[in-house]
Structure formats: structure tokens, C-alpha cells
Design a protein around this motif. Sequence first.
Motif, PDB file in Angstrom:
ATOM      1  N   GLY A   1       0.841  -1.199   0.000  1.00 40.77           N
ATOM      2  CA  GLY A   1       0.000   0.000   0.000  1.00 40.77           C
ATOM      3  C   GLY A   1       0.868   1.238   0.000  1.00 40.77           C
ATOM      4  O   GLY A   1       1.758   1.394  -0.826  1.00 40.77           O
ATOM      5  N   LYS A   2       0.644   2.123   0.958  1.00 39.84           N
ATOM      6  CA  LYS A   2       1.429   3.361   1.062  1.00 39.84           C
ATOM      7  C   LYS A   2       2.654   3.207   1.956  1.00 39.84           C
ATOM      8  O   LYS A   2       3.484   4.092   2.032  1.00 39.84           O
ATOM      9  CB  LYS A   2       0.555   4.480   1.624  1.00 39.84           C
ATOM     10  CG  LYS A   2      -0.579   4.858   0.709  1.00 39.84           C
ATOM     11  CD  LYS A   2      -1.404   5.945   1.343  1.00 39.84           C
ATOM     12  CE  LYS A   2      -2.578   6.306   0.445  1.00 39.84           C
ATOM     13  NZ  LYS A   2      -3.428   7.330   1.070  1.00 39.84           N
ATOM     14  N   MET A   3       2.761   2.089   2.643  1.00 33.46           N
ATOM     15  CA  MET A   3       3.830   1.897   3.630  1.00 33.46           C
ATOM     16  C   MET A   3       4.962   1.039   3.064  1.00 33.46           C
ATOM     17  O   MET A   3       4.722   0.092   2.324  1.00 33.46           O
ATOM     18  CB  MET A   3       3.252   1.213   4.865  1.00 33.46           C
ATOM     19  CG  MET A   3       4.205   1.128   5.997  1.00 33.46           C
ATOM     20  SD  MET A   3       4.687   2.744   6.546  1.00 33.46           S
ATOM     21  CE  MET A   3       3.989   2.740   8.143  1.00 33.46           C
ATOM     22  N   ARG A   4       6.184   1.389   3.426  1.00 32.48           N
ATOM     23  CA  ARG A   4       7.341   0.570   3.078  1.00 32.48           C
ATOM     24  C   ARG A   4       7.847  -0.130   4.328  1.00 32.48           C
ATOM     25  O   ARG A   4       7.887   0.466   5.406  1.00 32.48           O
ATOM     26  CB  ARG A   4       8.455   1.416   2.472  1.00 32.48           C
ATOM     27  CG  ARG A   4       8.203   1.717   1.013  1.00 32.48           C
ATOM     28  CD  ARG A   4       9.379   2.379   0.398  1.00 32.48           C
ATOM     29  NE  ARG A   4       9.250   3.812   0.676  1.00 32.48           N
ATOM     30  CZ  ARG A   4      10.118   4.715   0.297  1.00 32.48           C
ATOM     31  NH1 ARG A   4      11.198   4.365  -0.331  1.00 32.48           N
ATOM     32  NH2 ARG A   4       9.924   5.980   0.572  1.00 32.48           N
ATOM     33  N   TYR A   5       8.222  -1.388   4.176  1.00 34.01           N
ATOM     34  CA  TYR A   5       8.726  -2.187   5.292  1.00 34.01           C
ATOM     35  C   TYR A   5      10.142  -2.644   4.982  1.00 34.01           C
ATOM     36  O   TYR A   5      10.448  -3.057   3.864  1.00 34.01           O
ATOM     37  CB  TYR A   5       7.849  -3.420   5.516  1.00 34.01           C
ATOM     38  CG  TYR A   5       6.440  -3.087   5.918  1.00 34.01           C
ATOM     39  CD1 TYR A   5       6.118  -2.838   7.240  1.00 34.01           C
ATOM     40  CD2 TYR A   5       5.429  -3.029   4.971  1.00 34.01           C
ATOM     41  CE1 TYR A   5       4.822  -2.533   7.618  1.00 34.01           C
ATOM     42  CE2 TYR A   5       4.128  -2.728   5.339  1.00 34.01           C
ATOM     43  CZ  TYR A   5       3.833  -2.480   6.657  1.00 34.01           C
ATOM     44  OH  TYR A   5       2.550  -2.177   7.025  1.00 34.01           O
ATOM     45  N   VAL A   6      11.001  -2.594   5.984  1.00 36.56           N
ATOM     46  CA  VAL A   6      12.374  -3.081   5.867  1.00 36.56           C
ATOM     47  C   VAL A   6      12.414  -4.431   6.565  1.00 36.56           C
ATOM     48  O   VAL A   6      12.049  -4.548   7.742  1.00 36.56           O
ATOM     49  CB  VAL A   6      13.377  -2.106   6.522  1.00 36.56           C
ATOM     50  CG1 VAL A   6      14.780  -2.661   6.443  1.00 36.56           C
ATOM     51  CG2 VAL A   6      13.286  -0.741   5.868  1.00 36.56           C
ATOM     52  N   ILE A   7      12.833  -5.463   5.838  1.00 38.81           N
ATOM     53  CA  ILE A   7      12.906  -6.828   6.353  1.00 38.81           C
ATOM     54  C   ILE A   7      14.371  -7.150   6.629  1.00 38.81           C
ATOM     55  O   ILE A   7      15.217  -7.011   5.747  1.00 38.81           O
ATOM     56  CB  ILE A   7      12.364  -7.844   5.328  1.00 38.81           C
ATOM     57  CG1 ILE A   7      11.013  -7.416   4.783  1.00 38.81           C
ATOM     58  CG2 ILE A   7      12.341  -9.241   5.899  1.00 38.81           C
ATOM     59  CD1 ILE A   7       9.912  -7.400   5.775  1.00 38.81           C
TER      60      ILE A   7
END
Length: 87
Positions: free
Chosen positions: A24-30
Motif C-alpha cells: 500500500g502506502k507503507m514501506r517495510y524493511v525486512i
Amino acid sequence: MVPLLPDVRIINRTVTILEVYRVGKMRYVIATDAGGNIRVFRENGTFYGAARASSRPLTFLRSPNSQRLLFLTENGVASVDLRTLSI
């Protein structure tokens, strides 16, 4: 300074995978380590949550469902839902 989780021991583990995914609008760092721990951070650096795979993740792939990531392990394939962090 009061620790947030006093019963959790911090173990220094080497990061084996560090990747960024957009949902969506959010970025996640894995970030993953050799022990199978998967840590997820939001794009601003805040800790979002953690999950533990039964074996070490080797690589991540986006699934057709944009909020799930597929990952290949030494024993097979699994997926993690980025919104609920369920494996």
C-alpha cells in the motif's frame, strides 16, 4: 532509562538479508539473521514486529497478494503476512 521488554535478551546476530518492500502506502524493511529470526521495521525506522521461521530464510519474493512475502528456506517455502506478521 527503563527497558521496554526487560525479559528479552538481545543477542548480536549478523544480518543475512536486508530488503525493502512496499505494501500500500507503507514501506517495510525486512532483516533476517542466520537463526531464522525475521524483524520488520517501518520506513521511518520504528520496529514493527518480529517472526521466527523454522529454518533460515534464503530469499524473499513478492506474492500476487501484495501484503504477503514468500520466502525460500533450506527446507521448503513459506510466507509471511506483513500486516499481521503471521507465518
